[in-house]
Design an enzyme around this catalytic site. Structure first.
Site, PDB file in Angstrom:
ATOM      1  N   ARG A 103       5.601 -13.954   9.117  1.00  0.00           N
ATOM      2  CA  ARG A 103       6.069 -12.573   9.161  1.00  0.00           C
ATOM      3  C   ARG A 103       7.414 -12.480   9.849  1.00  0.00           C
ATOM      4  O   ARG A 103       7.730 -13.280  10.718  1.00  0.00           O
ATOM      5  CB  ARG A 103       5.076 -11.751   9.978  1.00  0.00           C
TER       6      ARG A 103
ATOM      7  N   GLU B 120       0.869  -1.180   0.000  1.00  0.00           N
ATOM      8  CA  GLU B 120       0.000   0.000   0.000  1.00  0.00           C
ATOM      9  C   GLU B 120       0.903   1.227   0.000  1.00  0.00           C
ATOM     10  O   GLU B 120       1.796   1.335   0.842  1.00  0.00           O
ATOM     11  CB  GLU B 120      -0.877   0.013   1.244  1.00  0.00           C
TER      12      GLU B 120
ATOM     13  N   LYS C  84       3.067   1.956  10.812  1.00  0.00           N
ATOM     14  CA  LYS C  84       3.082   3.301  10.209  1.00  0.00           C
ATOM     15  C   LYS C  84       2.583   4.342  11.209  1.00  0.00           C
ATOM     16  O   LYS C  84       3.176   5.403  11.364  1.00  0.00           O
ATOM     17  CB  LYS C  84       2.203   3.317   8.955  1.00  0.00           C
TER      18      LYS C  84
END
Length: 776
Positions: free
Chosen positions: A487, A272, A497
């Site tokens: 992950r 994204e 973020k």
């Protein structure tokens, strides 16, 4: 329930095993159907123990329940009589999901009707032993008997393994006789051959291309991605994957897909564009681009630009920059927005098919399997089509209407949103659209449009796998396969973020590329080489389990690469002036310093040597301490590369009693007694700024409220940055470019920071020379 229990115990399961089987709904359903079918064909008394064992094995391993009747018939009709045949049968039905099954091909593949005689087994084993007789007679019972078994089984695919083993044991005993004491002794392990150090270095350098660097015994990422550790499907064989749903149109869609791709592997990295990539993304980049590269495929960089409120051009640029910095070139750069019209058309089709509806319920999620359904779920199709068109024309306020898909996801999320209203201009499409698709809707359809073969994503998306398959199949479009991997997380950091923005806004860090962060731009600025990050991903490995790793393991990978890449220079961080009194005032000579002392053929540079030099304050002690090997009033020390040994003659102090200068004598190291240590020094140096970094947080898990009750912003390490404004470095670095890397001898690895000017260079410490698990 009691009837099911009796049915299960009738095939030989213990009562406890039968009860455990009942708890597994999927297995219980398939096994019950298999037993009923078997009884229907042969009657309860006609199903023997061997058949019962095979029925249970088949039920527990079968992926496609519609084949249970067919396979049960094969077992009770004695077409499938062994585990070997059953394994072949299960593989065949998995590979042939469409009806009708080709009976002859099935029977040929599964060895139906093939009977191996004892004479055939005897002859096959005899032939294998004859082939290896010479070595058998030498090694006797230390010979690898598994080799004999393997070759005999290859010759007689459908023979009973136990019968083959008995025959091998019998014939070996006949050839060699009983075991002797020597046969019972353990076979000595062969000694490892030591490889010359230069050979090791040469191999390291040779492998340093395209993320192929190996560290110790760790396989390179490319080797892992080519290896058997990945049990991914072959292109076009999507239907062999766990959980993949086969529809009447699947095989035709796969045929078209293969015509388009030519059987080539296609992956994509779909970030994204609303933030900077971090260390976890490095694994995703390596996995997606690396898997395609390792298997001669292609990988797309696809921006998931479906949320115009948070997207900025700087993020698009930075993401591509980081992908290329890590050594990968996208086959093509695409955007989800490239497909906005096609995605809209597919949404209209989804409504027409009765799989989506317009909802006026506030909030994007209807949570929980027991949550009440939306009151608009049964809204007429035509009405939803009209309302969706009105959404597109901007006739609703934001949040007033959404398009929902009729599916309950694994995590209990009910009827996920496919489209929502956002009156925000898009960076590529401007004001053309006021409705934007969600990730749940967009992701799988963009994969389908781009004919992705392997949709690789992190483990948290496993809960969306069934909805991924559902949506493609609901629209009768090509359905890729989603594969999940673990992950990559690091301790002592945050990568969210939202939390990094908090750190920037509160002034804890300067920006997204502050070298104390673990964003990729920050690591690059700090001086981490891309090869080291790729090597770190290789060390972590291609794992399915989520990994939480200590930062010093990444630091170790950095040190390994910089040791080979960073030329050596001399720099003094806390200078102490030294005047060599037995040299003339105008003495000046050039000293040659090898860039790589372990391999001087790689080049060198010269530095001036004059009557005045500077050494580290820590390299002098006025009072001798036990174990201290450097300069004291009674202990001389050598100067690296200069060929001199210096001895203290006079100590000069300021008014506060601090040592500010030493007067020394020097003599040639050829004539002096060998000193206990050699120290670095500078003369006529450049003044520079040096920034020393420590970990940003005090606790391993700064986001864990049990460790840090008041939140991560209260866990900041006050000593995470130490700036030395007047460090000294030798003049060889004068022409250095931003991000050039050096080893400051005896100090650490450093990289030139973008804040550098023509008047003053700024260096960031990348890592120390020695590993310290407590620091990074």
């Amino acid at each position: 329930m009691a009837d099911t229990l009796a049915l299960f115990t009738s095939i030989g399961l213990s009562e406890q095993k039968a009860k455990e089987t009942q708890k597994n709904e999927a297995l219980s359903s398939v096994l019950k159907e298999a037993i009923i079918q078997a009884h229907r064909v042969r009657g309860a008394s006609g199903v023997d123990k061997a058949m019962c064992t095979l029925l249970y094995s088949m039920a527990s391993r079968l992926k496609d329940p519609k084949r249970v009747g067919f396979l049960s018939d094969c077992i009770v009709q004695s077409k499938i009589c062994t585990e070997l045949q059953l394994a072949a049968a299960l593989e065949f039905v998995k590979s042939h999901p469409q009806d009708p099954i080709n009976q002859k091909a099935f029977e040929d593949t599964c060895g139906v009707g093939v009977f191996i005689t004892p004479e055939q087994i005897e002859e096959a084993v005899e032939s294998v032993i004859k082939k290896h007789k010479e070595k058998l007679l030498v090694e006797r019972f230390h010979f690898n008997m598994g080799l004999l078994m393997g070759e005999a089984r290859s010759a007689l695919k459908w023979a009973d393994g136990k019968v083959i083993k008995n025959e091998v044991d019998l014939q070996v005993l006949h050839l060699l006789g009983p075991k002797t004491e020597a046969d019972l002794e353990k076979k000595a392990k062969p000694q490892k051959v030591k490889v010359a150090e230069n050979d090791v270095k040469a191999k390291k350098e040779e492998g340093a291309v395209n993320a192929e660097v190996k560290t110790g015994e760790v396989k390179s990422l490319m080797e892992q991605l080519r290896g058997e550790s990945l049990k991914f499907h072959k292109t076009g064989e999507n239907y062999k994957s766990e959980g993949y749903v086969v529809t009447p149109k699947t095989m035709d869609l796969l045929k078209t897909h293969l015509e388009i791709t030519g059987g080539q592997i296609r992956t994509r990295f779909p970030p994204e564009p609303n933030g900077i990539l971090h260390i976890g993304h490095a694994k995703a980049i390596n996995f997606n681009f690396g898997y395609a590269k390792a298997n001669n495929g292609i990988c797309f960089l696809r921006y998931d630009d479906t949320n115009p409120e948070k997207e900025e051009e700087k993020y698009f640029t930075s993401i591509r920059d980081m992908v290329e910095w890590l050594g990968y070139e996208p086959h093509a750069v695409t955007h989800a927005s490239d497909n906005f019209q096609e995605l809209y058309d597919l949404a209209v089709d989804l409504i027409r098919r009765g799989h989506a509806y317009i909802c006026h319920q506030k909030g994007e999620e209807l949570k929980g399997h027991n949550a009440p359904a939306s009151p608009w779920r049964d809204r007429p199709t035509e009405e939803s089509l009209v309302l969706f068109e009105r959404m597109k024309k901007g006739l609703f306020a934001e949040g007033e209407a959404t398009l929902r898909m009729k599916i309950v996801m694994e995590d209990g999320k009910m009827d996920p949103v496919a489209y929502r209203i956002k009156y925000t201009a898009h960076h590529r499409t401007g004001d053309k659209w006021c409705i934007y698709p969600t990730y749940d809707y967009t992701h799988c359809l963009c994969d389908s449009i781009e004919n992705i073969t392997h949709s690789l994503c992190t483990k948290e998306f496993q809960a969306r796998r069934s909805s991924y398959f559902w949506l493609c199949n609901a629209l009768d479009v090509y359905c890729p396969v989603q594969w999940e991997y673990g992950r990559l997380n690091l301790t002592y950091t945050v990568v969210s973020k939202r939390k990094i923005i908090k750190l920037v806004e509160t002034g804890v860090v300067s920006n997204w590329d502050d070298p104390r962060l673990f964003t990729l731009t920050a690591l690059r600025r700090r001086g981490f080489p891309p090869e080291a990050i790729n090597n770190f991903c290789a060390r972590v490995g291609v794992t399915v389990a989520q990994t939480t790793t200590e930062p010093h393991l990444l630091e170790s990978c950095v040190r390994d690469v910089l040791n080979e890449q960073a030329p050596r220079v001399m720099a003094v961080l806390e200078p102490l002036k030294v005047t060599i009194t037995n040299l003339a005032e105008n003495t000046k000579s050039d000293v040659r310093v090898p860039d790589f002392p372990a391999n001087e053929a790689r080049g060198s540079h010269t530095v001036p040597f004059t009557r005045t030099i500077f050494i580290e304050q820590s390299d002098f002690r006025e009072v001798m301490e036990k174990g201290y090997k450097r300069l004291t009033p009674d202990q001389p020390v050598g100067l690296r590369h200069a060929g001199y040994v210096i001895s203290v003659q006079k100590i000069i102090k300021d008014a506060q009693g601090k040592v500010v200068e030493l007067e020394v004598n020097c003599c040639s190291s050829d004539t002096a007694e060998k000193p206990k240590a050699f120290i670095h020094w500078v003369s006529q140096p450049l003044v520079c700024e040096v920034r020393l970094y420590e970990r940003l947080f005090l606790h391993k898990y700064p986001e864990d409220l049990s460790e840090v009750p008041n939140g991560f912003l209260t866990d900041i390490n006050p000593l995470s940055l130490h700036t030395i404004s007047s460090a000294l470095v030798d003049t060889s670095v004068k022409g250095a470019k931003v991000l050039d890397k050096f080893q400051f001898e005896r100090v650490g690895y450093f990289s030139l920071d973008p804040d550098s000017t023509a008047d003053k260079l700024v260096f960031n410490r990348t890592v120390t020379l020695k590993e310290d698990p407590g620091k990074i």
